[in-house]
Motif scaffolding. Sequence first.
Motif, PDB file in Angstrom:
ATOM      1  N   LYS A  69       0.811  -1.221   0.000  1.00  0.00           N
ATOM      2  CA  LYS A  69       0.000   0.000   0.000  1.00  0.00           C
ATOM      3  C   LYS A  69       0.837   1.261   0.000  1.00  0.00           C
ATOM      4  N   LYS A  70       0.286   2.298  -0.625  1.00  0.00           N
ATOM      5  CA  LYS A  70       0.879   3.631  -0.581  1.00  0.00           C
ATOM      6  C   LYS A  70       0.119   4.390   0.492  1.00  0.00           C
ATOM      7  N   GLY A  71       0.764   4.571   1.634  1.00  0.00           N
ATOM      8  CA  GLY A  71       0.134   5.281   2.740  1.00  0.00           C
ATOM      9  C   GLY A  71       0.537   6.743   2.720  1.00  0.00           C
ATOM     10  N   CYS A  72       1.669   7.028   3.321  1.00  0.00           N
ATOM     11  CA  CYS A  72       2.123   8.420   3.429  1.00  0.00           C
ATOM     12  C   CYS A  72       3.032   8.823   2.277  1.00  0.00           C
ATOM     13  N   ASP A  73       3.677   7.846   1.625  1.00  0.00           N
ATOM     14  CA  ASP A  73       4.641   8.083   0.552  1.00  0.00           C
ATOM     15  C   ASP A  73       5.849   8.887   1.025  1.00  0.00           C
ATOM     16  N   HIS A  74       6.110   8.858   2.343  1.00  0.00           N
ATOM     17  CA  HIS A  74       7.240   9.567   2.939  1.00  0.00           C
ATOM     18  C   HIS A  74       8.038   8.686   3.909  1.00  0.00           C
ATOM     19  N   GLY A  75       7.755   7.387   3.950  1.00  0.00           N
ATOM     20  CA  GLY A  75       8.493   6.488   4.826  1.00  0.00           C
ATOM     21  C   GLY A  75       8.143   6.590   6.291  1.00  0.00           C
ATOM     22  N   GLN A  76       6.942   7.080   6.603  1.00  0.00           N
ATOM     23  CA  GLN A  76       6.578   7.290   7.998  1.00  0.00           C
ATOM     24  C   GLN A  76       5.523   6.328   8.531  1.00  0.00           C
ATOM     25  N   CYS A  77       4.816   5.602   7.657  1.00  0.00           N
ATOM     26  CA  CYS A  77       3.694   4.793   8.147  1.00  0.00           C
ATOM     27  C   CYS A  77       3.928   3.288   8.065  1.00  0.00           C
ATOM     28  N   PRO A 136      -1.033  -5.404   5.083  1.00  0.00           N
ATOM     29  CA  PRO A 136       0.107  -6.015   4.377  1.00  0.00           C
ATOM     30  C   PRO A 136       1.458  -5.558   4.922  1.00  0.00           C
ATOM     31  N   GLY A 137       1.610  -4.277   5.169  1.00  0.00           N
ATOM     32  CA  GLY A 137       2.857  -3.770   5.735  1.00  0.00           C
ATOM     33  C   GLY A 137       3.095  -4.284   7.141  1.00  0.00           C
ATOM     34  N   GLN A 138       2.031  -4.369   7.931  1.00  0.00           N
ATOM     35  CA  GLN A 138       2.149  -4.908   9.290  1.00  0.00           C
ATOM     36  C   GLN A 138       2.621  -6.366   9.239  1.00  0.00           C
ATOM     37  N   SER A 152      10.493 -11.489  21.257  1.00  0.00           N
ATOM     38  CA  SER A 152      10.477 -12.397  22.408  1.00  0.00           C
ATOM     39  C   SER A 152       9.709 -11.851  23.608  1.00  0.00           C
ATOM     40  N   THR A 153       9.469 -10.539  23.637  1.00  0.00           N
ATOM     41  CA  THR A 153       8.624  -9.957  24.693  1.00  0.00           C
ATOM     42  C   THR A 153       7.654  -8.978  24.044  1.00  0.00           C
ATOM     43  N   ASP A 154       6.597  -8.647  24.758  1.00  0.00           N
ATOM     44  CA  ASP A 154       5.632  -7.673  24.243  1.00  0.00           C
ATOM     45  C   ASP A 154       6.302  -6.327  23.978  1.00  0.00           C
ATOM     46  N   ASP A 155       7.104  -5.861  24.938  1.00  0.00           N
ATOM     47  CA  ASP A 155       7.762  -4.562  24.775  1.00  0.00           C
ATOM     48  C   ASP A 155       8.731  -4.565  23.596  1.00  0.00           C
ATOM     49  N   GLN A 156       9.485  -5.622  23.457  1.00  0.00           N
ATOM     50  CA  GLN A 156      10.424  -5.716  22.342  1.00  0.00           C
ATOM     51  C   GLN A 156       9.669  -5.716  21.012  1.00  0.00           C
ATOM     52  N   CYS A 157       8.606  -6.466  20.960  1.00  0.00           N
ATOM     53  CA  CYS A 157       7.796  -6.532  19.750  1.00  0.00           C
ATOM     54  C   CYS A 157       7.206  -5.158  19.416  1.00  0.00           C
ATOM     55  N   ARG A 158       6.685  -4.470  20.413  1.00  0.00           N
ATOM     56  CA  ARG A 158       6.137  -3.125  20.181  1.00  0.00           C
ATOM     57  C   ARG A 158       7.204  -2.190  19.628  1.00  0.00           C
ATOM     58  N   GLU A 159       8.395  -2.254  20.211  1.00  0.00           N
ATOM     59  CA  GLU A 159       9.488  -1.383  19.765  1.00  0.00           C
ATOM     60  C   GLU A 159       9.858  -1.657  18.314  1.00  0.00           C
ATOM     61  N   ASN A 164       5.364   0.740  11.935  1.00  0.00           N
ATOM     62  CA  ASN A 164       4.138   0.441  11.200  1.00  0.00           C
ATOM     63  C   ASN A 164       2.946   0.985  11.973  1.00  0.00           C
ATOM     64  N   LEU A 165       2.262   1.927  11.374  1.00  0.00           N
ATOM     65  CA  LEU A 165       1.139   2.584  12.032  1.00  0.00           C
ATOM     66  C   LEU A 165      -0.190   1.977  11.614  1.00  0.00           C
ATOM     67  N   CYS A 166      -1.106   1.889  12.581  1.00  0.00           N
ATOM     68  CA  CYS A 166      -2.474   1.423  12.339  1.00  0.00           C
ATOM     69  C   CYS A 166      -3.414   2.523  12.811  1.00  0.00           C
ATOM     70  N   ARG A 167      -4.077   3.162  11.883  1.00  0.00           N
ATOM     71  CA  ARG A 167      -4.983   4.254  12.251  1.00  0.00           C
ATOM     72  C   ARG A 167      -6.204   3.763  13.013  1.00  0.00           C
ATOM     73  N   CYS A 168      -6.549   2.495  12.833  1.00  0.00           N
ATOM     74  CA  CYS A 168      -7.722   1.948  13.513  1.00  0.00           C
ATOM     75  C   CYS A 168      -7.409   1.531  14.945  1.00  0.00           C
ATOM     76  N   GLY A 169      -6.148   1.358  15.274  1.00  0.00           N
ATOM     77  CA  GLY A 169      -5.772   0.997  16.635  1.00  0.00           C
ATOM     78  C   GLY A 169      -5.892  -0.488  16.940  1.00  0.00           C
ATOM     79  N   ALA A 170      -5.600  -1.342  15.971  1.00  0.00           N
ATOM     80  CA  ALA A 170      -5.694  -2.788  16.176  1.00  0.00           C
ATOM     81  C   ALA A 170      -4.420  -3.362  16.816  1.00  0.00           C
ATOM     82  N   TYR A 171      -3.656  -2.518  17.471  1.00  0.00           N
ATOM     83  CA  TYR A 171      -2.354  -2.935  18.016  1.00  0.00           C
ATOM     84  C   TYR A 171      -2.412  -4.139  18.961  1.00  0.00           C
ATOM     85  N   PRO A 172      -3.362  -4.222  19.888  1.00  0.00           N
ATOM     86  CA  PRO A 172      -3.371  -5.408  20.772  1.00  0.00           C
ATOM     87  C   PRO A 172      -3.536  -6.715  19.991  1.00  0.00           C
TER      88      PRO A 172
END
Length: 188
Positions: A69-77, A136-138, A152-159, A164-172
């Motif tokens: 997908k083409k999201g921001c086209d600036h390498g930020q999303c 797809p990017g996620q 290997s840990t939740d914090d490491q995975c988050r970091e 990769n940003l999710c505007r809907c907030g499906a992070y959990p």
Amino acid sequence: MKQAGGILGFALAVPLAGPAEALAARTQVAAGPGSVTLRLNGQPTTLTLEPRTTLLDALREHLDLTGTKKGCDHGQCGACTVHVDGRRTLACLTLAVAAQGKEITTIEGLATGSELHPMQAAFLKHDGFQCGYCTPGQIMSAVACVKEGHASTDDQCREWMSGNLCRCGAYPNILAAVREVASQSAKG
């Protein structure tokens, strides 16, 4: 006063050649379209592209691989994340000519026939998407994250997934999918 004027004039003078101009002069990029061969999802593909065509535009506009997908086209999303030689790469910031001779994997190349990649299956199982635009990017980033050993840990995975940003907030749910695949990989 004359001395100050001379210094000011020197400071305001146009530089003869800056670093960008010097680099451009040494690089000598072709001005028109040229042949570019990409090794895409295991298959060589030859295209005629302008030298400034990004890998993202080559995939979407020239090859009809619209999963990236083409999201921001600036390498930020991170919506355009693909793998180049096994490393996550932002396709919107990568020139197609720079990817010649390298193995490129897109979301379309993860599944084996009709069998989903374990990360794709985990995203479905854990409902790791809402609108699906970033998915797809996620997934591509998540596959690399696990392969790199950064899940290997939740914090490491988050970091390591933070690009990769999710505007809907499906992070959990994304985290649950990544951690499941990471734990399966650690066992086998």
